[in-house]
Motif scaffolding. Structure first.
Motif, mmCIF file in Angstrom:
data_model
loop_
_atom_site.group_PDB
_atom_site.id
_atom_site.type_symbol
_atom_site.label_atom_id
_atom_site.label_comp_id
_atom_site.label_asym_id
_atom_site.label_seq_id
_atom_site.Cartn_x
_atom_site.Cartn_y
_atom_site.Cartn_z
ATOM 1 N N ALA A 138 28.577 35.492 28.358
ATOM 2 C CA ALA A 138 28.577 34.721 29.600
ATOM 3 C C ALA A 138 28.502 35.608 30.840
ATOM 4 N N ALA A 139 28.363 36.916 30.646
ATOM 5 C CA ALA A 139 28.428 37.860 31.772
ATOM 6 C C ALA A 139 27.403 37.559 32.859
ATOM 7 N N ASP A 140 26.222 37.090 32.466
ATOM 8 C CA ASP A 140 25.188 36.827 33.474
ATOM 9 C C ASP A 140 25.451 35.547 34.256
ATOM 10 N N ARG A 141 26.466 34.783 33.846
ATOM 11 C CA ARG A 141 26.814 33.549 34.563
ATOM 12 C C ARG A 141 28.093 33.716 35.388
ATOM 13 N N VAL A 142 28.627 34.930 35.415
ATOM 14 C CA VAL A 142 29.893 35.182 36.114
ATOM 15 C C VAL A 142 29.701 36.256 37.180
ATOM 16 N N THR A 143 30.198 35.976 38.367
ATOM 17 C CA THR A 143 30.164 36.937 39.483
ATOM 18 C C THR A 143 31.577 37.395 39.780
ATOM 19 N N PHE A 144 31.768 38.710 39.885
ATOM 20 C CA PHE A 144 33.083 39.253 40.216
ATOM 21 C C PHE A 144 33.070 39.795 41.643
ATOM 22 N N ILE A 145 34.105 39.447 42.385
ATOM 23 C CA ILE A 145 34.257 39.903 43.770
ATOM 24 C C ILE A 145 35.510 40.759 43.848
ATOM 25 N N ARG A 146 35.333 42.045 44.161
ATOM 26 C CA ARG A 146 36.482 42.962 44.231
ATOM 27 C C ARG A 146 37.126 42.850 45.602
ATOM 28 N N ASP A 147 38.056 41.916 45.733
ATOM 29 C CA ASP A 147 38.692 41.660 47.022
ATOM 30 C C ASP A 147 39.911 40.776 46.791
ATOM 31 N N TYR A 148 40.731 40.642 47.841
ATOM 32 C CA TYR A 148 41.837 39.701 47.816
ATOM 33 C C TYR A 148 41.315 38.322 48.213
ATOM 34 N N TYR A 149 41.875 37.290 47.598
ATOM 35 C CA TYR A 149 41.480 35.937 47.951
ATOM 36 C C TYR A 149 41.978 35.604 49.353
ATOM 37 N N SER A 150 41.126 34.952 50.143
ATOM 38 C CA SER A 150 41.512 34.564 51.500
ATOM 39 C C SER A 150 40.586 33.440 51.972
ATOM 40 N N LEU A 164 36.482 31.144 29.354
ATOM 41 C CA LEU A 164 36.195 29.767 29.774
ATOM 42 C C LEU A 164 34.691 29.522 29.896
ATOM 43 N N CYS A 165 33.982 30.517 30.399
ATOM 44 C CA CYS A 165 32.538 30.364 30.584
ATOM 45 C C CYS A 165 31.786 30.449 29.260
ATOM 46 N N GLU A 166 32.283 31.238 28.339
ATOM 47 C CA GLU A 166 31.680 31.308 27.008
ATOM 48 C C GLU A 166 31.843 29.993 26.258
ATOM 49 N N LEU A 167 33.084 29.526 26.170
ATOM 50 C CA LEU A 167 33.401 28.362 25.357
ATOM 51 C C LEU A 167 32.811 27.066 25.908
ATOM 52 N N GLY A 168 32.681 26.981 27.225
ATOM 53 C CA GLY A 168 32.187 25.742 27.825
ATOM 54 C C GLY A 168 30.820 25.863 28.478
ATOM 55 N N GLN A 169 30.150 26.999 28.276
ATOM 56 C CA GLN A 169 28.851 27.229 28.927
ATOM 57 C C GLN A 169 28.961 27.010 30.440
ATOM 58 N N ASN A 170 30.055 27.508 30.999
ATOM 59 C CA ASN A 170 30.312 27.331 32.431
ATOM 60 C C ASN A 170 29.797 28.518 33.239
ATOM 61 N N ARG A 171 29.797 28.336 34.555
ATOM 62 C CA ARG A 171 29.497 29.408 35.502
ATOM 63 C C ARG A 171 30.796 29.797 36.190
ATOM 64 N N GLY A 172 30.962 31.082 36.534
ATOM 65 C CA GLY A 172 32.236 31.500 37.087
ATOM 66 C C GLY A 172 32.140 32.484 38.229
ATOM 67 N N VAL A 173 33.203 32.462 39.055
ATOM 68 C CA VAL A 173 33.398 33.460 40.107
ATOM 69 C C VAL A 173 34.830 33.957 39.987
ATOM 70 N N GLY A 174 34.986 35.273 39.856
ATOM 71 C CA GLY A 174 36.310 35.859 39.758
ATOM 72 C C GLY A 174 36.596 36.742 40.964
ATOM 73 N N ILE A 175 37.762 36.540 41.578
ATOM 74 C CA ILE A 175 38.128 37.288 42.791
ATOM 75 C C ILE A 175 39.402 38.076 42.517
ATOM 76 N N ASP A 176 39.313 39.410 42.638
ATOM 77 C CA ASP A 176 40.469 40.252 42.371
ATOM 78 C C ASP A 176 40.148 41.674 42.836
ATOM 79 N N PRO A 177 41.071 42.323 43.549
ATOM 80 C CA PRO A 177 40.811 43.704 43.986
ATOM 81 C C PRO A 177 40.810 44.712 42.841
ATOM 82 N N SER A 178 41.343 44.321 41.678
ATOM 83 C CA SER A 178 41.402 45.256 40.554
ATOM 84 C C SER A 178 40.339 44.976 39.500
ATOM 85 N N THR A 179 39.420 44.077 39.789
ATOM 86 C CA THR A 179 38.416 43.735 38.786
ATOM 87 C C THR A 179 37.503 44.921 38.499
ATOM 88 N N ALA A 180 37.015 44.950 37.266
ATOM 89 C CA ALA A 180 36.123 46.035 36.839
ATOM 90 C C ALA A 180 34.958 45.413 36.084
#
Length: 406
Positions: free
Chosen positions: A156-168, A132-148
């Motif tokens: 788009a990697a420099d525009r995306v932040t990953f948070i290794r946690d459960y959403y709350s 989504l961030c590649e195709l639309g030049q968007n910025r992103g935040v991903g939340i998931d305990p299994s993210t790597a």
């Protein structure tokens, strides 16, 4: 609810005192159970012993006559221990990648997702968020305990932040212009609490779009798809029960549809200040869901027996049978049938699974290349949507075998 419909359910289900996590109703009809299945299907284990000793639990499905929701009434949240070794990445499949690309492009066009802020709850390894961030030049935040982070290469990697946690609630500030959540809600037991948390995080920003994607339980019930019932999936939605949940949590359903061979249920919604009463055409009635539940309860044993007899017959004939696809469907297929000994090998195209062992099953996951030497008599494909690409791979490897699917 008509008494005649409930009476018909009484012949195939037992009424029990359990609270529906979707609507709070205090009685559920219990209609299907599987005992002693692994509490995780996609955690990759390094040894056969570790896999065979993996913790097990029970699945007892209960149906709510008030909202149509289905849940595992004996689900224990202590086993919801997702981590980076939870391997559910599907982007090694050309079929799945094309679906994800088409979906991303459609959402970008429909909601003008360009140079916007996007949040994905349950982003896994980040494939779809990065797309989504590649195709639309968007910025992103991903939340998931299994993210790597770093697993998926993307411009788009420099525009995306990953948070290794459960959403709350602690991530209530992570809202953006678009919130997506794919194949996560079915892993959540307190469904109304979870969707309400998403709604509270949005607050008064009524222009935020919410998009969820989950398995469609109507298909599971009508097609007797027992391979789609496993421990991690504690929550099962039909179009009607999903839409009712979103309306009750302060959303208006703007679209509701099926995709991916009618296997997935997708919902698009917007927050509203006053409760919405708009019913979407895809929503089925409670009466229809009762009939589907009754059909499943009365017919599932016959289907299970068919597959048990098939595997038994193949073994007696000395046939080499391989399962293609080592994920949750495979685990449910083998453990529900209690026929682990009838299958010697399981193959998968995901290289991060190769050499690992399947929880509760103990089979080592092999690369498709393994089949060149093994020369199976039959390959059972866990999801029919992949049959064409699997047949093509087999042809390219020169592996002549019978391909069948569930």
């Amino acid at each position: 609810m008509s008494q005649s419909l409930l009476a018909s359910l009484e012949n195939t289900a037992t009424l029990a005192e359990h609270v529906c996590p979707n609507c709070g109703h205090k009685e559920l009809w219990l209609f299907y159970e599987i005992r002693n299945v692994p509490v995780h299907s996609c955690l990759m284990l390094s040894s056969q012993q570790e896999a065979l000793e993996f913790p097990c639990g029970d699945v007892v499905l209960g149906f709510c006559e008030h909202c149509g929701f289905i849940t595992n009434v004996v689900f224990d949240p202590q086993w919801s221990a997702y981590a980076p070794n939870y391997e559910d990445q599907q982007s090694f499949s050309p079929t799945f990648n094309q679906f994800a690309l088409d979906l991303a492009n459609r959402l970008i066009e429909k909601y003008d997702l360009r140079h916007k802020d996007i949040v994905e709850i349950g982003c896994s390894k980040g494939d779809f968020l990065l797309l989504l961030c590649e195709l639309g030049q968007n910025r992103g935040v991903g939340i998931d305990p299994s993210t790597a982070p770093g697993r998926v290469q993307s411009e788009a990697a420099d525009r995306v932040t990953f948070i290794r946690d459960y959403y709350s609630e602690r991530y209530a500030d992570q809202v953006g212009n678009f919130i997506c959540c794919r194949h996560t809600l079915e892993h959540i037991h307190p469904t109304a609490e979870f969707v309400s948390t998403v709604r509270r995080s949005i607050g008064e920003r009524l222009d935020t779009v919410v998009f969820f994607e989950i398995p469609d339980t109507t298909r599971v019930l009508q097609d007797l798809a027992f391979e789609d019932i496993y421990y991690e999936h504690c929550s099962y939605f039909t179009p009607g029960s999903l839409a009712r949940l979103f309306r009750s949590c302060g959303f208006q359903v703007t679209d509701l549809y099926r995709a991916y061979g009618e296997q997935y249920l997708l919902i698009e919604a917007r927050p509203v200040a006053t409760p919405s009463e708009k019913i979407h055409p895809l929503e089925e009635s409670l009466e229809q869901t009762i009939q589907d539940v009754k059909h499943f309860a009365t017919s599932i044993r016959k289907k299970l027996e068919y597959w048990k007899q098939h595997l038994q017959k193949m073994q007696e004939q000395g046939k080499r049978v391989v399962v293609w696809g080592s994920g949750s469907k495979c685990v449910a297929f083998l453990t529900t049938l209690d026929t682990i000994d009838k299958i010697e090998y399981v193959v998968d195209i995901n290289p991060h699974r190769h050499g690992k062992f399947i929880p509760g099953v103990g089979k080592q996951i092999m690369s498709p290349e393994f089949l060149k030497d093994y020369k199976p008599d039959q390959v059972i494909v866990m999801n029919p949507i992949y049959c064409n690409e699997i047949q093509q791979m087999l042809n390219e490897m020169g592996v002549m075998t019978e391909v069948i699917s569930l």
